[in-house]
Structures are given as structure tokens and as C-alpha cells.
Design a protein around this motif. Structure first.
Motif, PDB file in Angstrom:
ATOM      1  N   UNK A 101     -17.878  13.327  13.570  1.00 42.15           N
ATOM      2  CA  UNK A 101     -17.649  14.055  12.336  1.00 42.15           C
ATOM      3  C   UNK A 101     -18.681  13.656  11.309  1.00 42.15           C
ATOM      4  N   UNK A 102     -18.669  14.329  10.182  1.00 34.81           N
ATOM      5  CA  UNK A 102     -19.643  13.985   9.141  1.00 34.81           C
ATOM      6  C   UNK A 102     -19.351  12.611   8.544  1.00 34.81           C
ATOM      7  N   UNK A 103     -20.367  12.034   7.923  1.00 35.03           N
ATOM      8  CA  UNK A 103     -20.169  10.757   7.238  1.00 35.03           C
ATOM      9  C   UNK A 103     -19.079  10.915   6.185  1.00 35.03           C
ATOM     10  N   UNK A 104     -18.339   9.847   5.987  1.00 31.63           N
ATOM     11  CA  UNK A 104     -17.212   9.889   5.065  1.00 31.63           C
ATOM     12  C   UNK A 104     -17.322   8.740   4.066  1.00 31.63           C
ATOM     13  N   UNK A 105     -17.099   9.037   2.797  1.00 33.46           N
ATOM     14  CA  UNK A 105     -17.061   8.009   1.757  1.00 33.46           C
ATOM     15  C   UNK A 105     -15.600   7.613   1.535  1.00 33.46           C
ATOM     16  N   UNK A 106     -15.328   6.325   1.611  1.00 35.40           N
ATOM     17  CA  UNK A 106     -13.966   5.829   1.443  1.00 35.40           C
ATOM     18  C   UNK A 106     -13.859   5.067   0.135  1.00 35.40           C
ATOM     19  N   UNK A 107     -12.960   5.528  -0.721  1.00 33.80           N
ATOM     20  CA  UNK A 107     -12.711   4.846  -1.985  1.00 33.80           C
ATOM     21  C   UNK A 107     -11.667   3.759  -1.765  1.00 33.80           C
ATOM     22  N   UNK A 108     -11.653   2.746  -2.629  1.00 30.59           N
ATOM     23  CA  UNK A 108     -10.640   1.695  -2.550  1.00 30.59           C
ATOM     24  C   UNK A 108      -9.259   2.301  -2.779  1.00 30.59           C
ATOM     25  N   UNK A 109      -8.292   1.893  -1.981  1.00 30.62           N
ATOM     26  CA  UNK A 109      -6.942   2.428  -2.081  1.00 30.62           C
ATOM     27  C   UNK A 109      -6.274   1.941  -3.359  1.00 30.62           C
ATOM     28  N   UNK A 110      -5.622   2.867  -4.052  1.00 29.06           N
ATOM     29  CA  UNK A 110      -4.847   2.515  -5.237  1.00 29.06           C
ATOM     30  C   UNK A 110      -3.399   2.247  -4.824  1.00 29.06           C
ATOM     31  N   UNK A 111      -2.637   1.621  -5.712  1.00 22.76           N
ATOM     32  CA  UNK A 111      -1.245   1.304  -5.391  1.00 22.76           C
ATOM     33  C   UNK A 111      -0.434   1.157  -6.655  1.00 22.76           C
ATOM     34  N   UNK A 112       0.885   1.206  -6.496  1.00 22.46           N
ATOM     35  CA  UNK A 112       1.781   0.954  -7.611  1.00 22.46           C
ATOM     36  C   UNK A 112       1.693  -0.522  -7.990  1.00 22.46           C
ATOM     37  N   UNK A 113       2.061  -0.845  -9.208  1.00 26.85           N
ATOM     38  CA  UNK A 113       1.947  -2.216  -9.710  1.00 26.85           C
ATOM     39  C   UNK A 113       2.780  -3.199  -8.893  1.00 26.85           C
ATOM     40  N   UNK A 114       3.907  -2.739  -8.372  1.00 26.68           N
ATOM     41  CA  UNK A 114       4.815  -3.631  -7.643  1.00 26.68           C
ATOM     42  C   UNK A 114       4.187  -4.212  -6.388  1.00 26.68           C
ATOM     43  N   UNK A 115       3.233  -3.499  -5.783  1.00 32.82           N
ATOM     44  CA  UNK A 115       2.630  -3.968  -4.532  1.00 32.82           C
ATOM     45  C   UNK A 115       1.131  -4.208  -4.676  1.00 32.82           C
ATOM     46  N   UNK A 116       0.657  -4.333  -5.909  1.00 30.90           N
ATOM     47  CA  UNK A 116      -0.772  -4.518  -6.133  1.00 30.90           C
ATOM     48  C   UNK A 116      -1.151  -5.988  -6.289  1.00 30.90           C
ATOM     49  N   UNK A 117      -0.211  -6.892  -6.035  1.00 26.56           N
ATOM     50  CA  UNK A 117      -0.519  -8.319  -6.069  1.00 26.56           C
ATOM     51  C   UNK A 117      -0.533  -8.873  -4.657  1.00 26.56           C
ATOM     52  N   UNK A 118      -0.360 -10.190  -4.531  1.00 23.16           N
ATOM     53  CA  UNK A 118      -0.365 -10.802  -3.200  1.00 23.16           C
ATOM     54  C   UNK A 118       1.039 -11.147  -2.699  1.00 23.16           C
ATOM     55  N   UNK A 119       2.064 -10.796  -3.451  1.00 20.31           N
ATOM     56  CA  UNK A 119       3.439 -11.098  -3.029  1.00 20.31           C
ATOM     57  C   UNK A 119       3.839 -10.258  -1.824  1.00 20.31           C
ATOM     58  N   UNK A 120       4.604 -10.874  -0.921  1.00 21.49           N
ATOM     59  CA  UNK A 120       5.242 -10.139   0.177  1.00 21.49           C
ATOM     60  C   UNK A 120       6.563  -9.620  -0.382  1.00 21.49           C
ATOM     61  N   UNK A 121       6.679  -8.300  -0.477  1.00 21.98           N
ATOM     62  CA  UNK A 121       7.781  -7.676  -1.209  1.00 21.98           C
ATOM     63  C   UNK A 121       8.875  -7.183  -0.256  1.00 21.98           C
ATOM     64  N   UNK A 122      10.124  -7.342  -0.684  1.00 20.09           N
ATOM     65  CA  UNK A 122      11.255  -6.766   0.048  1.00 20.09           C
ATOM     66  C   UNK A 122      12.195  -6.073  -0.926  1.00 20.09           C
ATOM     67  N   UNK A 123      13.025  -5.183  -0.382  1.00 22.40           N
ATOM     68  CA  UNK A 123      14.016  -4.454  -1.188  1.00 22.40           C
ATOM     69  C   UNK A 123      15.365  -4.499  -0.476  1.00 22.40           C
ATOM     70  N   UNK A 124      16.430  -4.714  -1.253  1.00 26.83           N
ATOM     71  CA  UNK A 124      17.794  -4.739  -0.717  1.00 26.83           C
ATOM     72  C   UNK A 124      18.465  -3.405  -1.032  1.00 26.83           C
ATOM     73  N   UNK A 125      18.287  -2.439  -0.133  1.00 25.48           N
ATOM     74  CA  UNK A 125      18.823  -1.105  -0.378  1.00 25.48           C
ATOM     75  C   UNK A 125      20.351  -1.088  -0.333  1.00 25.48           C
ATOM     76  N   UNK A 126      20.972  -2.000   0.420  1.00 29.03           N
ATOM     77  CA  UNK A 126      22.426  -1.999   0.580  1.00 29.03           C
ATOM     78  C   UNK A 126      23.157  -2.580  -0.628  1.00 29.03           C
ATOM     79  N   UNK A 127      22.423  -3.258  -1.519  1.00 28.02           N
ATOM     80  CA  UNK A 127      23.090  -3.934  -2.632  1.00 28.02           C
ATOM     81  C   UNK A 127      23.175  -3.083  -3.894  1.00 28.02           C
ATOM     82  N   UNK A 128      22.618  -1.889  -3.844  1.00 28.34           N
ATOM     83  CA  UNK A 128      22.672  -1.013  -5.009  1.00 28.34           C
ATOM     84  C   UNK A 128      21.508  -1.151  -5.959  1.00 28.34           C
TER      85      UNK A 128
END
Length: 199
Positions: A40-67
């Protein structure tokens, strides 16, 4: 008396050294079949953006069952070696480079540019002890031009992989697998989009 106080102080146990968080990354490069000629043709890849919650180095989890599943929680003793957007950008670049030349945005060497946003990158608990790694990636493919930029396509990828254990190590393992699958799907989608006609 002073000597007794001094001796008793010396006999007290020293406080434990603070433990350093375990570092994690996405493991060895993703194994994708590469072609000897660019498909395929050459492709330019930009740096991926993200929400603030996952833009650090923390390993994040969510407790969906707890409300309160909307509240991201960081593991205290686990860290990514780079932020998830950086890790996924690196993984995506490796995957795309197996099929076509990949360059940085702004070099003027590619007729096609890929922009991506990481909307979710977390270990999601649906019940105590039951979790999965979830990666949600939004892709936008454009043909940049001096006069006007053309939108070639948009695509959202959501991948869920079960975690082998209900801890940070299990979450990291699931997120590695989910990221690899998301990258494979992203590469396949980019290849499926017709190359822009030259102007």
C-alpha cells in the motif's frame, strides 16, 4: 537512663523500605507476516491521543459491579513503562510497518495519514474476581493536502480479553492480548480502505 533509652531505640525494627511499583509493558513485538514489497502507499502515523484517565503510567481498573464503574482506579504497585497511548502507538507502528512504509506526520512523504484516539485501556471487573482487558481505539484515515484534507474513513475497534487473574498482572496480560488483537484489526482496516486517487 539516657543509655537505656538509646539501647531500646536501637533495638526497634527499622521501617521497611517503600516498595517500588512493578513495571509492565506490552511484551515482545507483535508477530505479523511481512511482505517483501509494500502492499500500500506510505502512511504517516500520528501519536495516539487518549483521555486523561489513561494518559499516565498507572495501570487502571474499573469496578463495574459496584455502581461506580465510571471511576478509574489505579493499582498502587503497578506501572506501565510508558503511557498507554505511547505503548499502543509503538505497537501500531510495528504492525503497520509490516505491510507498508510508515513515516512521521509532517514529513510530506505519505499520501495517507492515520490518526487514532485511545478511549479505553483498562481492566474491567464485572464481578469480584471476574475481569477483562478492554481496548477501545478510534481510527481516522485522511489524505492530507495543501488545499483541502479528504476524509478516507473512520472506524472504531473494541476488543475484550479475559484476565487470567483478578490483579494487576492479570489485567496487564489481558490488555496485552487485547492490544495485539486491536492492532491486527487496525492494520486490516487500513489495508481495506482504497488508496486516494492522485490529484
Amino acid at each position: 537512663m539516657a543509655v537505656l533509652v538509646f539501647l531500646s531505640a536501637c533495638s526497634l525494627p527499622l521501617p521497611d523500605k517503600p516498595t517500588r511499583p512493578e513495571p509492565y509493558d506490552l511484551g515482545p513485538p507483535l508477530a505479523l507476516a511481512s511482505s517483501t514489497t509494500a502492499s500500500g502507499p506510505a502512511l504517516a502515523l500520528d501519536a495516539i491521543e487518549a483521555t486523561q484517565a489513561i494518559d499516565g503510567t498507572a495501570v487502571v481498573y474499573r469496578l463495574m459491579y459496584s455502581g461506580d464503574g465510571q471511576q478509574p482506579r489505579p493499582y498502587a504497585q503497578a506501572r506501565w513503562t510508558m503511557s498507554p497511548p505511547q505503548l499502543v502507538t509503538q505497537r501500531l507502528r510495528e504492525g503497520l510497518a509490516a505491510t507498508r512504509p510508515v513515516v512521521d506526520v509532517g514529513m510530506g512523504l505519505a499520501p495517507v495519514e492515520l490518526r487514532a484516539r485511545l478511549d479505553e485501556f483498562a481492566q474491567i471487573f464485572s464481578a469480584p474476581g471476574v475481569s477483562e482487558g478492554v481496548v477501545r481505539l478510534r481510527l481516522t484515515l485522511i489524505a492530507p493536502a495543501a488545499q483541502s484534507t479528504r476524509l478516507l474513513g473512520q472506524h472504531t475497534i473494541v476488543v475484550r480479553k479475559p484476565a487470567p487473574s483478578a490483579d494487576a498482572a492479570g489485567g496487564v496480560s489481558a490488555l496485552r492480548a487485547a492490544t495485539d488483537e486491536a492492532v491486527k484489526q487496525a492494520v486490516a482496516w487500513v489495508q481495506s480502505v482504497p488508496a486516494p486517487a492522485p490529484r
